[in-house]
Enzyme design. Structure first.
Site, PDB file in Angstrom:
ATOM      1  N   ARG A 138     -43.941   0.363 -43.194  1.00 36.47           N
ATOM      2  CA  ARG A 138     -43.137  -0.485 -42.314  1.00 36.47           C
ATOM      3  C   ARG A 138     -41.651  -0.185 -42.542  1.00 36.47           C
ATOM      4  O   ARG A 138     -40.871  -0.106 -41.600  1.00 36.47           O
ATOM      5  CB  ARG A 138     -43.423  -1.982 -42.583  1.00 36.47           C
ATOM      6  CG  ARG A 138     -44.843  -2.431 -42.252  1.00 36.47           C
ATOM      7  CD  ARG A 138     -45.117  -2.393 -40.774  1.00 36.47           C
ATOM      8  NE  ARG A 138     -44.159  -3.174 -40.017  1.00 36.47           N
ATOM      9  CZ  ARG A 138     -44.210  -4.514 -39.859  1.00 36.47           C
ATOM     10  NH1 ARG A 138     -45.203  -5.203 -40.377  1.00 36.47           N
ATOM     11  NH2 ARG A 138     -43.295  -5.153 -39.142  1.00 36.47           N
TER      12      ARG A 138
ATOM     13  N   ASP B  92     -57.532  -6.870 -37.954  1.00 39.03           N
ATOM     14  CA  ASP B  92     -56.471  -7.861 -38.157  1.00 39.03           C
ATOM     15  C   ASP B  92     -57.156  -9.226 -38.231  1.00 39.03           C
ATOM     16  O   ASP B  92     -58.349  -9.354 -37.903  1.00 39.03           O
ATOM     17  CB  ASP B  92     -55.463  -7.798 -36.987  1.00 39.03           C
ATOM     18  CG  ASP B  92     -54.270  -8.742 -37.162  1.00 39.03           C
ATOM     19  OD1 ASP B  92     -54.050  -9.233 -38.302  1.00 39.03           O
ATOM     20  OD2 ASP B  92     -53.562  -9.006 -36.163  1.00 39.03           O
TER      21      ASP B  92
HETATM   22  N1   CP Z   1     -47.788  -7.145 -40.774  1.00 41.12           N
HETATM   23  C1   CP Z   1     -46.744  -7.974 -40.695  1.00 41.12           C
HETATM   24  O1   CP Z   1     -46.018  -8.029 -39.701  1.00 41.12           O
HETATM   25  O2   CP Z   1     -46.559  -8.730 -41.812  1.00 41.12           O
HETATM   26  P1   CP Z   1     -45.583  -9.982 -41.927  1.00 41.12           P
HETATM   27  O3   CP Z   1     -46.150 -11.056 -41.036  1.00 41.12           O
HETATM   28  O4   CP Z   1     -45.642 -10.382 -43.391  1.00 41.12           O
HETATM   29  O5   CP Z   1     -44.216  -9.587 -41.505  1.00 41.12           O
HETATM   30  N1  NVA Z   2     -51.995 -10.968 -35.343  1.00 38.77           N
HETATM   31  C1  NVA Z   2     -51.268 -11.492 -36.473  1.00 38.77           C
HETATM   32  C2  NVA Z   2     -50.407 -10.423 -37.056  1.00 38.77           C
HETATM   33  C3  NVA Z   2     -49.610 -10.842 -38.257  1.00 38.77           C
HETATM   34  C4  NVA Z   2     -48.742  -9.744 -38.784  1.00 38.77           C
HETATM   35  C5  NVA Z   2     -50.433 -12.676 -36.021  1.00 38.77           C
HETATM   36  O1  NVA Z   2     -49.826 -12.615 -34.941  1.00 38.77           O
HETATM   37  O2  NVA Z   2     -50.396 -13.674 -36.736  1.00 38.77           O
END
Ligand code: CP
Ligand code: NVA
Length: 308
Positions: free
Chosen positions: A289, A221
């Protein structure tokens, strides 16, 4: 009333049931069948941070189930224009289910204390349970079974890693977290998970190669999550050795897949070469998702509340 703020809120059997409903409704959708299981239900989305996947997948799934959605951004002023104790009971008296994406997990916990309908965490600083459900659905589809699957998570011990660790521990999936010490989880958190699982399933190491060694999935991530922008320069330095690149993929199983919750920063936590390679499962993962959350919402609205 049941809420899903983290995967601590679901038992192993409940997670399995959610995934079962998800897979069933995904298969039905691919055959053109969209059962109206939540006809005329209204799902609210209360978001304090940007979103593509979470927002659109929830809006789409409730529409496919025969309901409707209502998106509320920061301008509605929850906790600013009026206190949560006034705002939440009124908002949730109109709705059937509410998804909240918030800067602070504590704020969502506070919302549940005033809520008249079930609340789902659509991402907080602490947890991203919907993401983890989609991740597991993806691995189940790609590997056929979750037995003998080993996952490696590389990078920041953040909200996505937290929910991944929780779901892996509940489902008996070994997870190796490779992160610099500064960005690792508290030992107590992992000890607690392993104690509940009755096995040393979730481990962490500061050696990215050790984490990746022979794994079936390499997951990463962003190094700087939403709200951490002021730390981004330091994080680039701290996490540089944890980039998922070709060399790290070569440490994993020869047929290993690459996962990322997205959005990604190419050239930081993952190279363009890896994220665009045939090993990358990011589109399937993002698409799941929709299906995983559909399973969660149907379970929460039809089974969880009646069993309560
Ligand atoms: N992965 C995820 O939650 O993507 P978004 O921030 O675009 O919702
Ligand atoms: N770790 C990231 C995830 C985004 C979907 C955030 O919190 O920004």
């Amino acid at each position: 009333m049941r809420h899903v703020l983290s995967l601590f809120d679901l038992s192993t059997d409940e997670i399995r049931r959610v995934l079962e409903i998800s897979a069933d409704l995904k298969s039905k959708l691919s055959g053109g069948d969209r059962p109206a299981l939540l006809q005329q239900n209204v799902l609210g989305l209360l978001f304090e941070k940007p979103s593509l996947r979470t927002r659109v997948s929830f809006e789409t799934l409730i529409c496919q189930l025969g309901g409707a959605s209502l998106f509320l951004g920061e301008d509605v002023g929850w906790g600013k224009r009026e206190p949560i104790c006034d705002f939440v009971p009124i908002l949730t008296s109109y709705l059937d289910v509410l998804v909240i994406r918030a800067k602070s997990h504590a704020k969502v916990e506070e919302a549940t204390r005033h809520s008249q309908c079930p609340i789902i965490n659509g991402l907080t600083d602490l947890a991203h349970p919907c993401q983890a459900l989609a991740d597991i659905l993806t691995m189940q589809e790609l590997s056929g079974t979750l037995e003998n699957v080993t996952v490696a998570y590389l990078g920041d011990g953040n909200n996505v890693a937290y929910s991944l660790a929780l779901i892996c521990s509940k489902l008996g999936i070994p997870l190796r977290i490779g992160a610099p010490e500064k960005h690792q989880f508290e030992k107590e958190f992992l000890d607690g998970l392993n104690q509940s699982a009755g096995a040393e399933l979730i481990t962490q190491t500061a050696d990215p190669r050790e984490a990746a060694d022979g794994a079936n999935y390499l997951y990463t991530d962003v190094w700087t999550s939403m709200g951490q922008e002021a730390e981004s320069k330091q994080r680039l330095v701290d996490l540089a050795d944890f980039q998922v690149n070709k060399e790290l993929m070569n440490c994993a199983s020869p047929d290993a897949k690459f996962l990322h919750c997205l959005p990604a920063r190419r050239g930081e936590e993952v190279t363009t070469e890896v994220i665009d390679s045939p090993a990358s499962a990011i589109i399937k993962q993002a698409n799941n998702r929709l299906h995983a959350q559909k399973g969660l919402v149907v379970w929460l609205m039809t089974e969880a509340q009646s069993n309560n």
